[in-house]
Design an enzyme around this catalytic site. Structure first.
Site, PDB file in Angstrom:
ATOM      1  N   ASP A 120     -33.396  -6.657  27.114  1.00  0.00           N
ATOM      2  CA  ASP A 120     -33.430  -7.054  25.700  1.00  0.00           C
ATOM      3  C   ASP A 120     -33.925  -8.500  25.664  1.00  0.00           C
ATOM      4  O   ASP A 120     -33.201  -9.424  25.305  1.00  0.00           O
ATOM      5  CB  ASP A 120     -32.042  -6.927  25.090  1.00  0.00           C
ATOM      6  CG  ASP A 120     -32.057  -7.077  23.571  1.00  0.00           C
ATOM      7  OD1 ASP A 120     -33.147  -7.297  23.012  1.00  0.00           O
ATOM      8  OD2 ASP A 120     -30.987  -6.994  22.958  1.00  0.00           O
ATOM      9  N   ASP A 173     -38.860   0.366  15.272  1.00  0.00           N
ATOM     10  CA  ASP A 173     -39.830  -0.137  16.248  1.00  0.00           C
ATOM     11  C   ASP A 173     -41.002   0.813  16.419  1.00  0.00           C
ATOM     12  O   ASP A 173     -42.120   0.389  16.701  1.00  0.00           O
ATOM     13  CB  ASP A 173     -39.205  -0.276  17.647  1.00  0.00           C
ATOM     14  CG  ASP A 173     -37.933  -1.072  17.657  1.00  0.00           C
ATOM     15  OD1 ASP A 173     -37.837  -2.022  16.871  1.00  0.00           O
ATOM     16  OD2 ASP A 173     -37.039  -0.739  18.459  1.00  0.00           O
ATOM     17  N   HIS A 196     -35.436   1.238  18.733  1.00  0.00           N
ATOM     18  CA  HIS A 196     -34.905   1.442  17.385  1.00  0.00           C
ATOM     19  C   HIS A 196     -35.915   2.320  16.640  1.00  0.00           C
ATOM     20  O   HIS A 196     -37.108   2.284  16.937  1.00  0.00           O
ATOM     21  CB  HIS A 196     -34.812   0.137  16.582  1.00  0.00           C
ATOM     22  CG  HIS A 196     -33.908  -0.910  17.136  1.00  0.00           C
ATOM     23  ND1 HIS A 196     -34.302  -1.790  18.114  1.00  0.00           N
ATOM     24  CD2 HIS A 196     -32.640  -1.264  16.784  1.00  0.00           C
ATOM     25  CE1 HIS A 196     -33.314  -2.642  18.358  1.00  0.00           C
ATOM     26  NE2 HIS A 196     -32.299  -2.344  17.575  1.00  0.00           N
ATOM     27  N   HIS A 200     -25.286 -12.432  23.942  1.00  0.00           N
ATOM     28  CA  HIS A 200     -24.182 -12.290  22.997  1.00  0.00           C
ATOM     29  C   HIS A 200     -22.880 -12.840  23.587  1.00  0.00           C
ATOM     30  O   HIS A 200     -22.061 -13.419  22.866  1.00  0.00           O
ATOM     31  CB  HIS A 200     -24.000 -10.822  22.620  1.00  0.00           C
ATOM     32  CG  HIS A 200     -25.171 -10.247  21.873  1.00  0.00           C
ATOM     33  ND1 HIS A 200     -25.242  -8.921  21.525  1.00  0.00           N
ATOM     34  CD2 HIS A 200     -26.311 -10.821  21.408  1.00  0.00           C
ATOM     35  CE1 HIS A 200     -26.382  -8.700  20.868  1.00  0.00           C
ATOM     36  NE2 HIS A 200     -27.041  -9.842  20.802  1.00  0.00           N
ATOM     37  N   ASP A 251     -29.434 -17.199  19.844  1.00  0.00           N
ATOM     38  CA  ASP A 251     -29.785 -16.062  20.688  1.00  0.00           C
ATOM     39  C   ASP A 251     -31.286 -16.052  20.948  1.00  0.00           C
ATOM     40  O   ASP A 251     -32.053 -15.462  20.181  1.00  0.00           O
ATOM     41  CB  ASP A 251     -29.345 -14.783  19.954  1.00  0.00           C
ATOM     42  CG  ASP A 251     -29.235 -13.596  20.877  1.00  0.00           C
ATOM     43  OD1 ASP A 251     -29.313 -13.786  22.096  1.00  0.00           O
ATOM     44  OD2 ASP A 251     -29.052 -12.474  20.363  1.00  0.00           O
ATOM     45  N   ASP A 305     -27.392  -5.158  28.302  1.00  0.00           N
ATOM     46  CA  ASP A 305     -28.672  -5.738  27.912  1.00  0.00           C
ATOM     47  C   ASP A 305     -28.814  -7.032  28.689  1.00  0.00           C
ATOM     48  O   ASP A 305     -27.993  -7.952  28.527  1.00  0.00           O
ATOM     49  CB  ASP A 305     -28.706  -6.036  26.411  1.00  0.00           C
ATOM     50  CG  ASP A 305     -29.034  -4.818  25.586  1.00  0.00           C
ATOM     51  OD1 ASP A 305     -29.194  -3.727  26.152  1.00  0.00           O
ATOM     52  OD2 ASP A 305     -29.111  -4.958  24.343  1.00  0.00           O
ATOM     53  N   GLU A 359     -22.371  -2.298  20.596  1.00  0.00           N
ATOM     54  CA  GLU A 359     -22.816  -3.558  21.185  1.00  0.00           C
ATOM     55  C   GLU A 359     -22.178  -4.754  20.479  1.00  0.00           C
ATOM     56  O   GLU A 359     -22.453  -5.003  19.307  1.00  0.00           O
ATOM     57  CB  GLU A 359     -24.340  -3.671  21.116  1.00  0.00           C
ATOM     58  CG  GLU A 359     -24.869  -4.947  21.744  1.00  0.00           C
ATOM     59  CD  GLU A 359     -26.364  -4.895  22.001  1.00  0.00           C
ATOM     60  OE1 GLU A 359     -26.969  -5.970  22.106  1.00  0.00           O
ATOM     61  OE2 GLU A 359     -26.919  -3.786  22.105  1.00  0.00           O
TER      62      GLU A 359
END
Length: 434
Positions: free
Chosen positions: A338, A103, A100, A270, A306, A295, A231
């Site tokens: 991830d 990040d 990202h 997810h 999560d 991911d 996503e």
């Protein structure tokens, strides 16, 4: 350069008998599986946010991971963090990484300052990538952490936030294109609602649809050849997110005319939050023609949220890769970890060992999936179960109408008798391979 990984040698494949915690036991990048190198099947990527930007906090406690690049609020430490990241890429030898914008660069006092920081670090990445094999799997924009995103990005009731979102995604797409990224991902972390009492859902969905069309238009304008990925995630941080699961996202893409332009980046954690299995989400996306990338992680099934842990369940992973292989493989997508360390796992060795274990689990899973495909047992069972649909009578029925079908049934010509689904037999079959 840093000294963070100085005592860790590049990870080598030592085979299943190895007891070395920092060696691959199952992942041999050059092993041929179904006519392709294992590295090319799995297309591993390291997530910059969890591996380098995350500081170990949770809802009940703050930072536990203290790194040489903390605090992450200056360009000097951003470059030190990049040094450590690329040193880790050298240790693991995986072909890809992801980021990202938030990040990799410190937040500035203005959009222009943040952009200058971002462009400087992207140039730094470019220099490092020039002498290495590692490539960019995808870039994305963090439009959920800063307080400006508290009511959403493209779905925000404030048009100024929509504009800020568009400018942010433009810069991230430009950077991804510059680094020859193979995909661009949009995760709507706040694209949902906390309460319907203050939400105009129809308006927000229309704005999100318009925004995604702008993304696709800009992709073509700049000549980006990669795949645009969305996503799905059902909840957390929002009570309800509009990109709930694969089927919901496909309906959204169809409504806004994007089903041929956008594919899905699916995450195991997810899928679980949506009440599905990972294999279900992959099979759904593949059946609808929108499967793109994954991911890879897992949730703690006792926690109910999560937790983004590294994968360790070979049967789950094998069945996921089975459907990926059936769908033709990952294409421009990849297996992005991830996943993050537990907040009490403090050492550089922990970070390496977590990825080594995850890569081994994925290698075992993919090889098991390939063996099942080569054996053909599941496919033979499917063909046998649906064989009656290949008859002339069945095909004729599908082309007829209710009155014709009713006449056949009332005459006594059709009187179905149930047949076993053989689920336990098939589960036992899978267990032979995993």
């Amino acid at each position: 350069m840093t000294t963070f990984f100085r005592d860790i040698a590049p990870i080598a494949y030592e085979g299943p008998s190895s007891s070395n915690p920092l060696a691959f036991r199952h992942y041999n990048p050059n092993e041929m599986v179904l006519g392709k190198r294992l590295e090319d099947h799995l297309r591993f990527a390291i997530a910059y946010w969890h591996s380098f930007a995350w500081e170990g906090g949770d809802p009940f406690g703050g930072q536990t991971l203290v790194r040489p690049w903390h605090p992450q609020n200056r360009m000097e430490t951003a470059k030190l963090k990049a040094d450590a990241a690329f040193e880790m890429f050298d240790v693991l030898g995986q072909p890809y990484f992801c980021w990202h914008d938030a990040d990799v660069r410190p937040e500035g006092d203005s959009f222009a300052e943040s952009l200058r920081n971002f462009e400087e670090i992207i140039e730094y990445f470019e220099e490092k990538m020039a002498s290495r094999k590692v490539r960019l799997l995808w870039g994305t924009a963090n439009m959920f952490s800063h307080r400006r995103w508290m009511s959403g990005a493209s779905t925000n009731p404030d048009p100024d936030v929509f504009a800020y979102s568009a400018a942010t995604v433009k810069t991230c797409m430009d950077a991804t294109h510059r680094l020859n990224g193979e995909n661009y991902v949009l995760w709507g972390g706040r694209e949902g609602y906390e309460t319907l009492l203050n939400t105009d859902m129809g308006r927000e969905l229309d704005h999100m649809g318009r925004f995604l069309n702008m993304v696709v238009d800009y992709k073509h304008k700049i000549g980006f050849k990669g795949t645009i990925l969305v996503e799905p995630k059902p909840q957390e941080p929002s009570k309800h997110q509009y990109d709930f699961d694969a089927a919901t996202c496909f309906g959204f893409l169809q409504k806004y005319g994007l089903e041929n332009e956008v594919k899905l980046n699916l995450e195991q954690g997810h899928a679980i939050l949506a009440g599905h299995s990972f294999e279900h989400e992959i099979a759904t996306a593949a059946a609808l023609g929108v499967f793109g990338s994954i991911d890879m992680n897992r949730n703690d099934y006792q926690s109910g949220w999560d937790t983004d842990q590294f994968p360790n369940n070979v049967p789950e992973v094998a069945l996921s890769y089975y459907h990926i292989l059936k769908a033709g493989g990952l294409g421009t997508g990849g297996t992005n970890f991830d996943a993050k360390l537990r907040r009490q796992s403090l050492d550089a060795e922990d970070l390496i060992a977590a990825h080594v274990g995850g890569m081994d689990i994925c290698a075992r899973g993919l090889k098991a999936a390939a063996a099942m495909l080569e054996d053909g047992g599941l496919e033979a069972e499917l063909q046998a179960r649906y064989a009656a649909w290949e008859t002339t009578e069945a095909k004729s029925m599908l082309a007829s109408d209710f009155d014709t079908i009713f006449a056949d049934v009332i005459s006594g010509k059709i009187n179905p008798q149930p047949k076993s689904g053989r689920q336990e037999v098939l589960e036992n079959y899978v267990n032979r391979f995993v």
